[in-house]
Design a protein around this motif. Structure first.
Motif, PDB file in Angstrom:
ATOM      1  N   THR A  18       0.827  -1.202   0.000  1.00  0.00           N
ATOM      2  CA  THR A  18       0.000   0.000   0.000  1.00  0.00           C
ATOM      3  C   THR A  18       0.865   1.257   0.000  1.00  0.00           C
ATOM      4  OG1 THR A  18      -1.773  -1.104   1.211  1.00  0.00           O
ATOM      5  CG2 THR A  18      -1.756   1.292   1.274  1.00  0.00           C
ATOM      6  N   ILE A  19       1.759   1.344   0.971  1.00  0.00           N
ATOM      7  CA  ILE A  19       2.601   2.528   1.162  1.00  0.00           C
ATOM      8  C   ILE A  19       4.047   2.092   1.341  1.00  0.00           C
ATOM      9  CG2 ILE A  19       3.122   4.476   2.689  1.00  0.00           C
ATOM     10  CD1 ILE A  19       0.139   4.594   3.356  1.00  0.00           C
ATOM     11  N   VAL A  41      -5.883   7.425   0.522  1.00  0.00           N
ATOM     12  CA  VAL A  41      -5.496   7.355   1.935  1.00  0.00           C
ATOM     13  C   VAL A  41      -6.286   8.399   2.718  1.00  0.00           C
ATOM     14  CG1 VAL A  41      -3.616   7.528   3.595  1.00  0.00           C
ATOM     15  CG2 VAL A  41      -3.182   6.573   1.321  1.00  0.00           C
ATOM     16  N   GLY A  42      -7.190   7.933   3.566  1.00  0.00           N
ATOM     17  CA  GLY A  42      -7.967   8.837   4.407  1.00  0.00           C
ATOM     18  C   GLY A  42      -7.297   9.032   5.753  1.00  0.00           C
ATOM     19  N   PRO A  72     -11.771   5.259   0.645  1.00  0.00           N
ATOM     20  CA  PRO A  72     -10.317   5.076   0.569  1.00  0.00           C
ATOM     21  C   PRO A  72      -9.953   3.597   0.634  1.00  0.00           C
ATOM     22  CG  PRO A  72     -10.935   5.593   2.804  1.00  0.00           C
ATOM     23  CD  PRO A  72     -12.199   5.657   1.989  1.00  0.00           C
ATOM     24  N   ARG A  73      -8.765   3.276   0.174  1.00  0.00           N
ATOM     25  CA  ARG A  73      -8.255   1.908   0.294  1.00  0.00           C
ATOM     26  C   ARG A  73      -7.430   1.741   1.569  1.00  0.00           C
ATOM     27  NH1 ARG A  73      -5.589   0.887  -5.576  1.00  0.00           N
ATOM     28  NH2 ARG A  73      -5.378  -1.248  -4.796  1.00  0.00           N
ATOM     29  N   CYS A  74      -7.059   2.872   2.171  1.00  0.00           N
ATOM     30  CA  CYS A  74      -6.239   2.856   3.384  1.00  0.00           C
ATOM     31  C   CYS A  74      -6.714   3.985   4.293  1.00  0.00           C
ATOM     32  CB  CYS A  74      -4.760   3.049   3.009  1.00  0.00           C
ATOM     33  SG  CYS A  74      -3.636   3.263   4.409  1.00  0.00           S
ATOM     34  N   ILE A  75      -6.737   3.714   5.598  1.00  0.00           N
ATOM     35  CA  ILE A  75      -7.076   4.748   6.577  1.00  0.00           C
ATOM     36  C   ILE A  75      -5.924   4.865   7.573  1.00  0.00           C
ATOM     37  CG2 ILE A  75      -8.634   5.456   8.430  1.00  0.00           C
ATOM     38  CD1 ILE A  75     -10.885   4.091   7.042  1.00  0.00           C
ATOM     39  N   VAL A  76      -5.471   6.091   7.787  1.00  0.00           N
ATOM     40  CA  VAL A  76      -4.438   6.382   8.776  1.00  0.00           C
ATOM     41  C   VAL A  76      -5.108   7.116   9.932  1.00  0.00           C
ATOM     42  CG1 VAL A  76      -2.262   7.545   9.234  1.00  0.00           C
ATOM     43  CG2 VAL A  76      -2.685   6.555   6.980  1.00  0.00           C
ATOM     44  N   ILE A 126      -9.841  -2.975   4.328  1.00  0.00           N
ATOM     45  CA  ILE A 126      -9.179  -1.673   4.290  1.00  0.00           C
ATOM     46  C   ILE A 126      -7.872  -1.736   5.073  1.00  0.00           C
ATOM     47  CG2 ILE A 126      -9.360   0.738   5.051  1.00  0.00           C
ATOM     48  CD1 ILE A 126     -12.353   0.576   4.522  1.00  0.00           C
ATOM     49  N   THR A 127      -6.811  -1.240   4.475  1.00  0.00           N
ATOM     50  CA  THR A 127      -5.527  -1.152   5.172  1.00  0.00           C
ATOM     51  C   THR A 127      -5.652  -0.113   6.287  1.00  0.00           C
ATOM     52  OG1 THR A 127      -4.389  -1.653   3.102  1.00  0.00           O
ATOM     53  CG2 THR A 127      -3.060  -0.730   4.885  1.00  0.00           C
ATOM     54  N   VAL A 128      -5.238  -0.477   7.484  1.00  0.00           N
ATOM     55  CA  VAL A 128      -5.344   0.423   8.632  1.00  0.00           C
ATOM     56  C   VAL A 128      -3.964   0.665   9.217  1.00  0.00           C
ATOM     57  CG1 VAL A 128      -6.226   0.706  10.979  1.00  0.00           C
ATOM     58  CG2 VAL A 128      -7.703  -0.266   9.210  1.00  0.00           C
TER      59      VAL A 128
END
Length: 283
Positions: free
Chosen positions: A4-5, A88-89, A164-168, A197-199
């Protein structure tokens, strides 16, 4: 497994107050990969760079050197900025800083509206997001009348509505009571488990980090420990040197071991800890 990142030789320095003042270096050569669909907790003492790193993940901050990639997109590429922030949220510590409307459903709709999403699709996204965080019954409520945990769940719903596909999440439970913390963490776990979802969770609560799949410990801008929670938290003495503690269950086993017990240091849940102590008593 897809990535993802990726932070690749990341360096970052906050500028000084003026042209003559030295800047504050946070990262010099940080390398980190986050796998798609994973749940990663990032820990570290104050000033280690946790929040600074989080802000690099959706281009709030840009590298002084090196690169940060989000699904192959260079965060320093201005043409990719909107796509990165859709992907990315971010959820911050204080939900009041993210809530902008006087009605819950209007607040959740704010992000999709600004992305130019059509009205019928916004309605679908808002309804789905509120359902996901178990806040559908509060859609017509005023956000300022909600509890801290409920407000944070609305903030998460607002991010989810942008799909989003990822949440930070940057210390999202720091201002909440234990009930609010449980509500938010249960929501995050469900998003990861059920929706894939990637967290990425920035936290200083060890019990929250213990529920992640992977724990990354930062120290002075570098990765000091990285692995599964049971592996990372078993390094109790090293954590203490870094100004951190292990979860209470691990700390209890560590303290008893100093008085002659031989308990494992990977008991993250109370039931595991109690069983280990019981077994030791019978031996």
């Amino acid at each position: 497994m897809n990535t993802t990142i990726t932070a690749e030789h990341l360096s970052f320095t906050y500028p000084g107050a003026d042209d003559t003042a030295p800047g504050v270096r946070v990262f010099e050569d940080l390398n980190l990969e986050i796998a798609e669909g994973s749940f990663v907790a990032i820990l570290g003492a104050n000033g280690c760079g946790k929040s600074t790193l989080a802000k690099h993940f959706n281009s709030i901050l840009l590298p002084s050197g090196g690169k940060v990639w989000v699904y192959g997109m260079d965060t320093a590429n201005e043409e990719k900025l909107l796509a990165i922030r859709r992907t990315v949220g971010m959820v911050f510590q204080n939900p009041d800083n993210q809530i902008v409307a006087n009605v819950v459903e209007e607040d959740v709709a704010f992000g999709p509206e600004n992305l130019g999403v059509a009205s019928p699709e916004i309605r679908r996204r808002v309804d789905n997001a509120l359902k996901t965080v178990d806040m559908s019954a509060y859609s017509s409520h005023a956000p300022h009348l909600l509890s801290g945990g409920q407000k944070q769940r609305i903030a998460i719903a607002g991010v989810l509505a942008m799909e989003p596909r990822c949440i930070v999440l940057d210390e999202p439970t720091a201002m909440l009571d234990p009930k609010g913390r449980r509500e938010v963490l249960d929501t995050v776990l469900r998003l990861n488990r059920e929706k894939g979802i990637t967290v990425i969770l920035i936290t200083h609560h060890m019990d929250e980090a213990a529920r992640a799949q992977r724990v990354v410990v930062l120290h002075r801008g570098e990765v000091a420990l990285d692995g599964a929670p049971k592996a990372v938290f078993s390094h109790v003495e090293e954590l203490h040197k870094l100004g951190l503690t292990a979860p209470d269950t691990v700390e209890l086993c560590y303290a008893l071991n100093r008085h002659g017990f031989r308990l494992p240091l990977d008991c993250l849940q109370p039931e595991e800890c109690a069983q280990s102590i019981w077994n030791a008593g019978k031996a």
